[in-house]
Design a protein around this motif. Structure first.
Motif, PDB file in Angstrom:
ATOM      1  N   PHE A   1      17.824  12.702  10.441  1.00  0.00           N
ATOM      2  CA  PHE A   1      17.621  11.321  10.005  1.00  0.00           C
ATOM      3  C   PHE A   1      17.280  11.240   8.521  1.00  0.00           C
ATOM      4  O   PHE A   1      17.743  10.332   7.814  1.00  0.00           O
ATOM      5  CB  PHE A   1      16.516  10.663  10.828  1.00  0.00           C
ATOM      6  N   LEU A   2      16.471  12.168   8.028  1.00  0.00           N
ATOM      7  CA  LEU A   2      16.124  12.166   6.609  1.00  0.00           C
ATOM      8  C   LEU A   2      17.367  12.409   5.752  1.00  0.00           C
ATOM      9  O   LEU A   2      17.553  11.758   4.718  1.00  0.00           O
ATOM     10  CB  LEU A   2      15.071  13.239   6.325  1.00  0.00           C
ATOM     11  N   THR A   3      18.221  13.323   6.195  1.00  0.00           N
ATOM     12  CA  THR A   3      19.449  13.619   5.457  1.00  0.00           C
ATOM     13  C   THR A   3      20.383  12.413   5.446  1.00  0.00           C
ATOM     14  O   THR A   3      20.929  12.036   4.401  1.00  0.00           O
ATOM     15  CB  THR A   3      20.165  14.825   6.096  1.00  0.00           C
ATOM     16  N   GLU A   4      20.556  11.794   6.615  1.00  0.00           N
ATOM     17  CA  GLU A   4      21.452  10.639   6.711  1.00  0.00           C
ATOM     18  C   GLU A   4      20.920   9.454   5.912  1.00  0.00           C
ATOM     19  O   GLU A   4      21.671   8.793   5.188  1.00  0.00           O
ATOM     20  CB  GLU A   4      21.619  10.248   8.174  1.00  0.00           C
ATOM     21  N   ASN A   5      19.613   9.187   6.032  1.00  0.00           N
ATOM     22  CA  ASN A   5      19.029   8.054   5.301  1.00  0.00           C
ATOM     23  C   ASN A   5      19.085   8.267   3.793  1.00  0.00           C
ATOM     24  O   ASN A   5      19.315   7.321   3.028  1.00  0.00           O
ATOM     25  CB  ASN A   5      17.582   7.832   5.745  1.00  0.00           C
ATOM     26  N   THR A   6      18.850   9.505   3.359  1.00  0.00           N
ATOM     27  CA  THR A   6      18.944   9.805   1.925  1.00  0.00           C
ATOM     28  C   THR A   6      20.378   9.642   1.440  1.00  0.00           C
ATOM     29  O   THR A   6      20.618   9.122   0.340  1.00  0.00           O
ATOM     30  CB  THR A   6      18.442  11.232   1.638  1.00  0.00           C
ATOM     31  N   ALA A   7      21.326  10.068   2.254  1.00  0.00           N
ATOM     32  CA  ALA A   7      22.742   9.898   1.899  1.00  0.00           C
ATOM     33  C   ALA A   7      23.080   8.421   1.727  1.00  0.00           C
ATOM     34  O   ALA A   7      23.801   8.035   0.801  1.00  0.00           O
ATOM     35  CB  ALA A   7      23.624  10.525   2.979  1.00  0.00           C
ATOM     36  N   LEU A   8      22.541   7.583   2.625  1.00  0.00           N
ATOM     37  CA  LEU A   8      22.792   6.140   2.528  1.00  0.00           C
ATOM     38  C   LEU A   8      22.210   5.542   1.252  1.00  0.00           C
ATOM     39  O   LEU A   8      22.753   4.582   0.706  1.00  0.00           O
ATOM     40  CB  LEU A   8      22.199   5.426   3.746  1.00  0.00           C
ATOM     41  N   SER A   9      21.110   6.125   0.771  1.00  0.00           N
ATOM     42  CA  SER A   9      20.488   5.608  -0.451  1.00  0.00           C
ATOM     43  C   SER A   9      21.226   6.065  -1.709  1.00  0.00           C
ATOM     44  O   SER A   9      21.067   5.477  -2.774  1.00  0.00           O
ATOM     45  CB  SER A   9      19.021   6.048  -0.529  1.00  0.00           C
ATOM     46  N   LEU A  10      22.046   7.112  -1.598  1.00  0.00           N
ATOM     47  CA  LEU A  10      22.735   7.669  -2.762  1.00  0.00           C
ATOM     48  C   LEU A  10      24.218   7.326  -2.802  1.00  0.00           C
ATOM     49  O   LEU A  10      24.816   7.250  -3.877  1.00  0.00           O
ATOM     50  CB  LEU A  10      22.582   9.200  -2.780  1.00  0.00           C
ATOM     51  N   SER A  11      24.828   7.149  -1.623  1.00  0.00           N
ATOM     52  CA  SER A  11      26.264   6.924  -1.552  1.00  0.00           C
ATOM     53  C   SER A  11      26.547   5.590  -0.873  1.00  0.00           C
ATOM     54  O   SER A  11      25.636   4.885  -0.445  1.00  0.00           O
ATOM     55  CB  SER A  11      26.936   8.071  -0.786  1.00  0.00           C
ATOM     56  N   TYR A  12      27.822   5.249  -0.776  1.00  0.00           N
ATOM     57  CA  TYR A  12      28.222   4.000  -0.131  1.00  0.00           C
ATOM     58  C   TYR A  12      28.102   4.130   1.384  1.00  0.00           C
ATOM     59  O   TYR A  12      28.389   5.181   1.960  1.00  0.00           O
ATOM     60  CB  TYR A  12      29.657   3.642  -0.518  1.00  0.00           C
ATOM     61  N   ALA A  13      27.686   3.059   2.029  1.00  0.00           N
ATOM     62  CA  ALA A  13      27.515   3.074   3.483  1.00  0.00           C
ATOM     63  C   ALA A  13      28.819   3.424   4.179  1.00  0.00           C
ATOM     64  O   ALA A  13      28.824   4.125   5.207  1.00  0.00           O
ATOM     65  CB  ALA A  13      26.992   1.718   3.970  1.00  0.00           C
ATOM     66  N   SER A  14      29.946   2.943   3.644  1.00  0.00           N
ATOM     67  CA  SER A  14      31.240   3.243   4.255  1.00  0.00           C
ATOM     68  C   SER A  14      31.546   4.737   4.198  1.00  0.00           C
ATOM     69  O   SER A  14      32.050   5.317   5.165  1.00  0.00           O
ATOM     70  CB  SER A  14      32.357   2.450   3.551  1.00  0.00           C
ATOM     71  N   ASN A  15      31.235   5.364   3.047  1.00  0.00           N
ATOM     72  CA  ASN A  15      31.437   6.811   2.931  1.00  0.00           C
ATOM     73  C   ASN A  15      30.614   7.565   3.972  1.00  0.00           C
ATOM     74  O   ASN A  15      31.114   8.448   4.675  1.00  0.00           O
ATOM     75  CB  ASN A  15      31.027   7.304   1.535  1.00  0.00           C
ATOM     76  N   VAL A  16      29.336   7.204   4.051  1.00  0.00           N
ATOM     77  CA  VAL A  16      28.426   7.905   4.960  1.00  0.00           C
ATOM     78  C   VAL A  16      28.845   7.709   6.409  1.00  0.00           C
ATOM     79  O   VAL A  16      28.856   8.655   7.199  1.00  0.00           O
ATOM     80  CB  VAL A  16      26.971   7.425   4.742  1.00  0.00           C
ATOM     81  N   SER A  17      29.210   6.473   6.771  1.00  0.00           N
ATOM     82  CA  SER A  17      29.629   6.194   8.148  1.00  0.00           C
ATOM     83  C   SER A  17      30.823   7.039   8.549  1.00  0.00           C
ATOM     84  O   SER A  17      30.890   7.590   9.649  1.00  0.00           O
ATOM     85  CB  SER A  17      29.976   4.711   8.306  1.00  0.00           C
ATOM     86  N   LEU A  18      31.797   7.141   7.634  1.00  0.00           N
ATOM     87  CA  LEU A  18      33.006   7.916   7.923  1.00  0.00           C
ATOM     88  C   LEU A  18      32.701   9.402   7.989  1.00  0.00           C
ATOM     89  O   LEU A  18      33.131  10.106   8.919  1.00  0.00           O
ATOM     90  CB  LEU A  18      34.066   7.647   6.852  1.00  0.00           C
ATOM     91  N   ILE A  19      31.924   9.904   7.034  1.00  0.00           N
ATOM     92  CA  ILE A  19      31.642  11.338   6.973  1.00  0.00           C
ATOM     93  C   ILE A  19      30.806  11.783   8.167  1.00  0.00           C
ATOM     94  O   ILE A  19      31.083  12.837   8.762  1.00  0.00           O
ATOM     95  CB  ILE A  19      30.931  11.685   5.648  1.00  0.00           C
ATOM     96  N   VAL A  20      29.809  10.999   8.546  1.00  0.00           N
ATOM     97  CA  VAL A  20      28.966  11.367   9.692  1.00  0.00           C
ATOM     98  C   VAL A  20      29.792  11.435  10.974  1.00  0.00           C
ATOM     99  O   VAL A  20      29.488  12.215  11.884  1.00  0.00           O
ATOM    100  CB  VAL A  20      27.782  10.384   9.835  1.00  0.00           C
ATOM    101  N   CYS A  21      30.862  10.649  11.032  1.00  0.00           N
ATOM    102  CA  CYS A  21      31.721  10.657  12.218  1.00  0.00           C
ATOM    103  C   CYS A  21      32.637  11.870  12.280  1.00  0.00           C
ATOM    104  O   CYS A  21      33.454  11.981  13.202  1.00  0.00           O
ATOM    105  CB  CYS A  21      32.553   9.368  12.285  1.00  0.00           C
ATOM    106  N   THR A  22      32.504  12.792  11.320  1.00  0.00           N
ATOM    107  CA  THR A  22      33.203  14.074  11.443  1.00  0.00           C
ATOM    108  C   THR A  22      32.404  15.027  12.327  1.00  0.00           C
ATOM    109  O   THR A  22      32.868  16.149  12.585  1.00  0.00           O
ATOM    110  CB  THR A  22      33.424  14.732  10.061  1.00  0.00           C
ATOM    111  N   ALA A  23      31.250  14.598  12.822  1.00  0.00           N
ATOM    112  CA  ALA A  23      30.405  15.448  13.666  1.00  0.00           C
ATOM    113  C   ALA A  23      31.145  16.031  14.869  1.00  0.00           C
ATOM    114  O   ALA A  23      30.965  17.212  15.189  1.00  0.00           O
ATOM    115  CB  ALA A  23      29.165  14.671  14.120  1.00  0.00           C
ATOM    116  N   PRO A  24      31.995  15.252  15.586  1.00  0.00           N
ATOM    117  CA  PRO A  24      32.720  15.857  16.716  1.00  0.00           C
ATOM    118  C   PRO A  24      33.614  17.025  16.308  1.00  0.00           C
ATOM    119  O   PRO A  24      33.710  18.019  17.040  1.00  0.00           O
ATOM    120  CB  PRO A  24      33.554  14.687  17.256  1.00  0.00           C
TER     121      PRO A  24
END
Length: 293
Positions: A80-103
């Motif tokens: 959660f800390l990594t994801e939240n920090t990413a959201l504060s540094l990058s665009y929400a759309s970028n983070v949403s797409l990249i996090v969905c590479t988890a599968p």
């Protein structure tokens, strides 16, 4: 329980996780920091779990205890800390797409540690089709390449962390009850989040309890989105398999926008519907051609 029931549980779990952004945004508007929110939701989940799992304090071995600690870091506090920090540094759309590479990360991590597990080409094709659907949903037809190396790298780190969380749960599911595993995850999650308060003190005041909207959203995040959903997700991982269950993560942005439509009144565009169909088709294709774990 019928096999299709676990698929339904997976969809419902992702559906709840897709709505958490509304609660988080509400709490942020009431002067709670992202770390505050993580701490309180973990604390509530841990307290509630004591009502169903209180007999065993420790795992059967030091190795398993360390694995539980690793699950707490990779699927809890550090994630959660990594994801939240990413959201504060990058665009929400970028983070949403990249996090969905988890599968995809999960599939390759499982393949790395289990040599008898093989990925079929239709499975990989279905995964990329679902990921393309996620991109359509997230960018909504307005793709602009805006890169933030540090933020995007943290988002990839979050996806990789979740893959290792899934692998750890795969190792533990046959040894311990879902309630025990989930309780230990939130215990070590709480412990590992404490150093953050050396930099920014925990926000606490009476309005956390006396303000209905704050109390309700904290209860939702702690009891429903954390305790119940982590338990249900671990059950799904156990019965559907790590890779098959992880494919449902592709639905997360779809559920997020659906909840925004239902709760915030945001309109759904034809582009969103097209993306949702791609996600559905990709997950179906990958699931049909998944090699047995």
């Amino acid at each position: 329980m019928k096999p299709y029931a676990y698929h339904l549980i997976a969809i419902l779990t992702i559906g709840v996780w897709g709505t958490t952004f509304v609660s988080t945004k509400t709490l942020l508007s009431h002067d709670l920091s992202p770390v505050d929110i993580i701490f309180y939701r973990f604390l509530l989940a841990y307290i509630c779990l004591w009502t169903v799992s209180y007999r065993n304090l420790w795992a059967k071995s030091l190795t398993d205890e360390l694995l539980l600690m690793g699950a707490a870091l990779t699927g809890g506090s550090v994630y959660f800390l990594t994801e939240n920090t990413a959201l504060s540094l990058s665009y929400a759309s970028n983070v949403s797409l990249i996090v969905c590479t988890a599968p995809l990360f999960t599939a390759f991590v499982v393949r790395l540690f289990y040599k008898d597990y093989h990925l079929s080409l239709p499975f990989i094709g279905g995964s990329f089709l679902a990921l393309a659907g996620v991109a359509v949903v997230v960018f909504n037809g307005h793709f602009i390449l805006n890169l933030n190396p540090l933020g995007d790298l943290l988002a990839f780190s979050a996806a990789l962390l979740w893959a290792f969380y899934s692998l750890i749960i795969k190792k533990l599911n046959g040894k311990y009850s879902t309630a025990f595993i989930t309780r230990k995850i939130f215990f070590y999650g709480l412990i590992s989040i404490l150093p953050c308060f050396l930099y920014e003190p925990l926000h606490f005041s009476r309005h956390l309890i006396t303000t209905p909207v704050v109390a309700a959203n904290l209860l939702f995040l702690g009891v429903v989105a954390s305790m119940l959903c982590y338990m249900s997700w671990n059950v799904v991982l156990k019965h559907l398999g790590t890779v098959r269950a992880s494919n449902y993560i592709y639905f997360n942005p779809v559920m997020t926008l659906l909840s925004a439509s239902l709760i915030l009144g945001e309109s759904l565009t034809p582009i969103f519907l097209f993306g949702a169909i791609l996600v559905l088709g990709g997950v179906f294709l990958a699931d049909r051609h998944l090699m047995r774990e």
